[in-house]
Structure formats: C-alpha cells, structure tokens
Design a protein around this motif. Structure first.
Motif, mmCIF file in Angstrom:
data_model
loop_
_atom_site.group_PDB
_atom_site.id
_atom_site.type_symbol
_atom_site.label_atom_id
_atom_site.label_comp_id
_atom_site.label_asym_id
_atom_site.label_seq_id
_atom_site.Cartn_x
_atom_site.Cartn_y
_atom_site.Cartn_z
ATOM 1 N N ASN A 97 37.409 55.378 32.052
ATOM 2 C CA ASN A 97 37.935 54.157 31.433
ATOM 3 C C ASN A 97 39.278 54.454 30.754
ATOM 4 N N HIS A 297 40.593 61.579 26.444
ATOM 5 C CA HIS A 297 40.041 60.402 27.133
ATOM 6 C C HIS A 297 38.883 60.695 28.090
ATOM 7 N N ASN A 302 33.329 57.790 27.607
ATOM 8 C CA ASN A 302 34.400 57.029 28.245
ATOM 9 C C ASN A 302 34.326 57.131 29.761
ATOM 10 N N LYS A 332 34.964 58.957 21.188
ATOM 11 C CA LYS A 332 35.849 58.233 22.103
ATOM 12 C C LYS A 332 37.127 57.812 21.383
#
Length: 532
Positions: A97, A297, A302, A332
């Motif tokens: 994501n 990330h 995520n 996250k």
C-alpha cells in the motif's frame, strides 16, 4: 472518402490511441504500469464462467463469501484466500500500500526504483557469494558519494580516478551476480507471469504457480521482502530507469504533455508528480534512500496478499504463519498527504512540439470511496467507452474532427480525489480548438438532456459486464479483491460497486454532471504541432 483512405485513417487512429495508452499506462495514470525487467509468459488460466448480468449481484457475492477465507497474522499482514478448484493453478499477488504519492519531496521515483530492485534477489538468491559481494557493494556506494563530492568541487582529475575505480569494483561485483535467478527458479518450477507494477498509490508483485508449488511461493515471496539486497546492481538499474524516462518523456511529445498537464491540474497533492520520478531526483537517489523507503513502508501492516485458485485455506494459513510470520511487526507510516484545494478557475497548458495535435481536458472528481463513484463510472462509459460512445460517434464518425476521442476516470489514481480525463487526436485539417468546442458540447448535453433509458441500460450492462470479466481469471480476481480491500476497507465493496452501478439514475447523471463539468473545475492541455 474511398475505402483505402478510410483504412489508412482507421490505422492511424489505432496507432495513435495505442501510443497514448502506452504512455498513460507507463506513467501510472491508468493504474500505471512500470514493468519490472524480469518477466516470463503470461499465465494460461482456466476461466470461470462469468455470471449473467442480473438485477442483483447477491448470488455471485454469496458464492464468493462461501469460497473466501480472510485472516491477519499477528504482525499485521492481511491474507485473502479464494478457492477456485476448476484447474490446478494458483495466482498470487502481493500488494504494498505505497506508491508515488508516498515519496518524500526530492526523492520522486523511489517507489518505482524499489520495485525494480525487488527482482535482484536476496543474500541467498541472485548471488554466487554474498560474503564476497557485500563489501564490493558497500565500496560502490562510497565511491559514488566521493564522485559526487569531487564533481561539486570541480576536481576533474579526482573524478576521473574515482570513476575508473568505480567501474573496476562494479565489474567485480557483477561477476558475483546470478542474473535473474528468481525468474529462473519460478520458470523452472512451472511458474508464469512473474512481474510487478508501481502506481501512484500502490506497488503490486504477482505471478502464478501450479497448485503443488504453494510452499515454494511462500518461501520465495517471504524471503524476497524479508532479506532484499537493495545495493545489488543499483547503479545499472538507475541507468535503465533514466533511459525509460528519456524514452517516455524527454523524447515523447505526448509524454511531455502528460507531465505538464498533471503539474497544471494539481497544486499541492502529490498526484502532480510522475511515478517514474523527475530526472534529477532519480540521478540523486542512493541505496540508503531506497532502503529507508523500504523500511518505512514495507511493514507487515502495510502489505496485503491475495491467493486465488486451487488451494486449501487451512494449508495456506499454516504456511503463511511459518514463512510470513517471520516478519517483525512495525508501526505503519502515518500518511501525510496534502489535500488538494478546490479548483476555482480554468487552468490551461500549451506545448508546441513536433507531434500530431492532441487535446486534453480534465475535471476534478472525488475518490473511489465517494457515494457518486458509480455515477462517474457511468458518465465515463456514456461519453467515451468504445465506438458506441457519444464522443466517438460525434467527434470521430459524424463531424470527423478527431481520429479518436476517449476518456476515463481515475487519472492519475483513484485512492484520493482525482480527475476525469478526456483526450482527442485531431483529424487532418482540423484544430484542437474545434475539438474543444465539440467535446464540450457533448459534455454539456449531460447537464441539460436526460439520458435515454435505453442508453443508460446499455452502459450499465457494459460497465457491470466489464467489471465481471476482470474477475474471470484468478489474477484478475486477486487484483480486484485487494484494490477494494485496501482502498475502501473491504473486498466486499467490489460487489457493492456492481449494485451501485445498477442503481444510477438519469437524475444522478445530471446532478453530478452539473456539479463537475464547470469552467472553474476544468484543466485544459493543448499539444500543438511544431514543424521541423
């Protein structure tokens, strides 16, 4: 016009539309695709029968609910598992994501760069001897830093000496690399479709395996993001990406137009930046930049994974805990995406380049989660979905002002408020200004003339059937399930969208058209022909 002339014009239409489609896909403007260097033939999957279009999608949804298992590991990684036992094939999709909108200022292109490097292997895959390779990779990074500093100080002799050593070390490191070992392992085990793409808001990694290779996929994919070697062939890959940018932007009139158009349409939202990145940003990226982006990330919470095909959910869960359970839970990253202010007046950008003239017109619209999303999709279908669309029939067939006229929503993404984009390629002897007038007349009709019931039903059927067709294949289903799971909070909204399409009324279309297609909300792009 004789038959030969018509055939030539039709060929031109197809060629130019294909060109723009490639540019737009590559930029990440439709879900933008920046293909990884490692790829094999696309998967041959047995397709399930598409359910007939009916008043409710509930029976199809009920079957999917019965066949779908979802679970989340303790570290936060989400799995969606859909059983399809028609053929002994399984498709896998890992969805990060994170995309172009999440990049720090001055480091555009880092998400796409990371996607490329994810095919270079780990400390065990892609190397002859990682213990020997590691110090060479570290030395390359040191030399690159020294070269940049020497260039900044104008020390030409020192630069030349450092560059000579850089080439020598890079050659030594290259001899230790097992080229495309990940791809070879996948192919030798019967895997197909190994690839990835990066968009404005997501990065996707995918391929398919025979059903008896489930554990091999678990091993390969988990290690890929548990133990990546970011430095391996970093500088060679940078050159590849810079060449991609030169090909698709600097040396492409429509590529330059797209970049300028986005930058004009957005003032603060990172949709304004190209997913490939700006040239100078790409040049300045370091292995540490990519590693930091990965560490920030690519955390379990995520990531989401869809597995669709001939699998046993209980076995999937057991193996997922064994392999992906090794990932440590991490916090996250908090999204800090600036909100684009409402556009109050028409924005326009004009470029004059050696090119066929193009006309682009875009209007801001809300995100995919907005209640009117289905209405926007229907408007897009009415205006620009194929040869039965209003723009094609009017601008191409009737008035012959354009070689082609099309459009779509979700430009350059749909997770955040985005654009509905229309574009047209001028026919010989006509101008972009003529196209602008004719295009706007068709748009304005949606505000003043109720859509005929038969036309509305036709585009509803097309829209629903089109979405259902994407669910025919295992990979298509995997992608759609994850898109809705991540962007809207639940994969069930994929099927809600089908019912929402059926519920759109002529009054909805007029209301949304009046709210959206206003001069103040309009961005115009004109690519004019320049001789020589």
């Amino acid at each position: 016009m004789n038959q030969i002339s018509r055939s030539i014009l039709d060929l031109l239409r197809r060629l130019f539309v294909t060109l723009l489609a490639l540019i737009v896909f590559w930029w990440g403007l439709l879900p933008e695709i920046a293909l990884a260097q490692t790829q094999v033939a696309p998967p041959q999957e047995t397709k399930t029968q598409t359910p007939p279009v009916q008043n409710s999608i509930q029976p199809y949804l009920d079957r999917v609910i019965k066949q779908l298992t979802e679970f989340r590991l303790d570290n936060g990684l989400k799995f969606l598992v859909l059983e399809r036992h028609q053929a002994p094939v399984v498709s896998f999709l890992t969805y990060a994501n994170v995309g172009g909108v999440d990049e720090p200022d001055g480091k555009t292109g880092v998400a796409h760069f990371l996607e490329h490097l994810a095919f270079k292997g780990t400390t065990r895959i892609g190397t002859q001897d990682y213990k020997a390779e590691k110090p060479l990779l570290e030395r390359l990074q040191q030399l690159d830093t020294q070269i940049k500093a020497a260039k900044a100080d104008g020390k030409k002799d020192e630069v030349a000496q450092l560059e000579t050593e850089f080439k020598q070390v890079e050659s030594q490191a290259g001899k230790l690399v097992k080229q495309n070992e990940l791809g070879q392992i996948v192919e030798q085990a019967g895997g197909v479709g190994l690839n990835a793409n990066t968009s404005t808001e997501a990065t996707r990694y995918f391929y398919s395996f025979p059903a008896n290779k489930l554990e091999l996929w678990m091993s390969l994919e988990s290690e890929r993001f548990l133990d990546p070697v970011i430095r391996r062939e970093f500088y060679k890959e940078k050159d590849v990406i810079l060449e991609e940018r030169r090909l698709r932007v600097e040396n492409s009139p429509i590529g330059q137009m797209v970049e300028k158009f986005i930058d004009t349409a957005y003032k603060v939202h990172p949709y304004k930046r190209p997913v490939i990145g700006y040239d100078q940003d790409i040049r300045n990226l370091t292995p540490d930049d990519v590693q930091n982006f990965f560490d920030t990330h690519y955390v379990p919470s995520n990531l989401a994974i869809a597995i669709v095909g001939d699998v046993n959910p209980a076995e999937v869960k057991k193996l997922a805990q064994t392999y992906f359970g090794r990932y440590k839970a991490k916090t996250k990253a908090v999204e800090q995406i600036p909100v684009e202010p409402p556009q109050k007046q028409t924005q326009e950008v004009t470029l004059q380049l050696p090119s066929q003239p193009w006309y682009l017109e875009g209007y801001h619209r809300p995100a995919v989660t907005h209640p009117d999303n289905a209405t926007y999709e229907i408007i897009g279908s009415l205006l620009s979905d194929g040869r039965t669309s209003r723009l094609y029939k009017s601008l191409v067939e009737k008035q012959r002002l354009a070689l082609n006229a099309q459009g779509f929503s979700g430009f350059p993404g749909d997770k955040y408020p985005n654009l509905m984009l229309f574009y047209a390629l001028t026919a010989p002897g006509h101008t972009v200004d003529e196209l602008a007038v004719a295009l706007r007349q068709e748009i304005d009709k949606l505000k003043t003339e109720p859509v005929a019931a038969i036309d509305l039903e036709r585009v509803k059927t097309q829209a629903r059937a089109g979405l259902l067709r994407t669910l025919d294949s295992n990979m298509g289903m995997a992608q759609q399930l994850l898109e809705y799971e991540v962007k809207t909070g639940s994969w069930r909204n994929l099927f809600k969208q089908l019912d929402d399409i059926s519920a759109v009324t002529t009054a909805d279309i007029q209301r949304v058209a009046k709210e959206t297609f206003t001069p103040g909300n309009r961005t115009i792009g004109k690519l004019l022909s320049k001789e020589g």
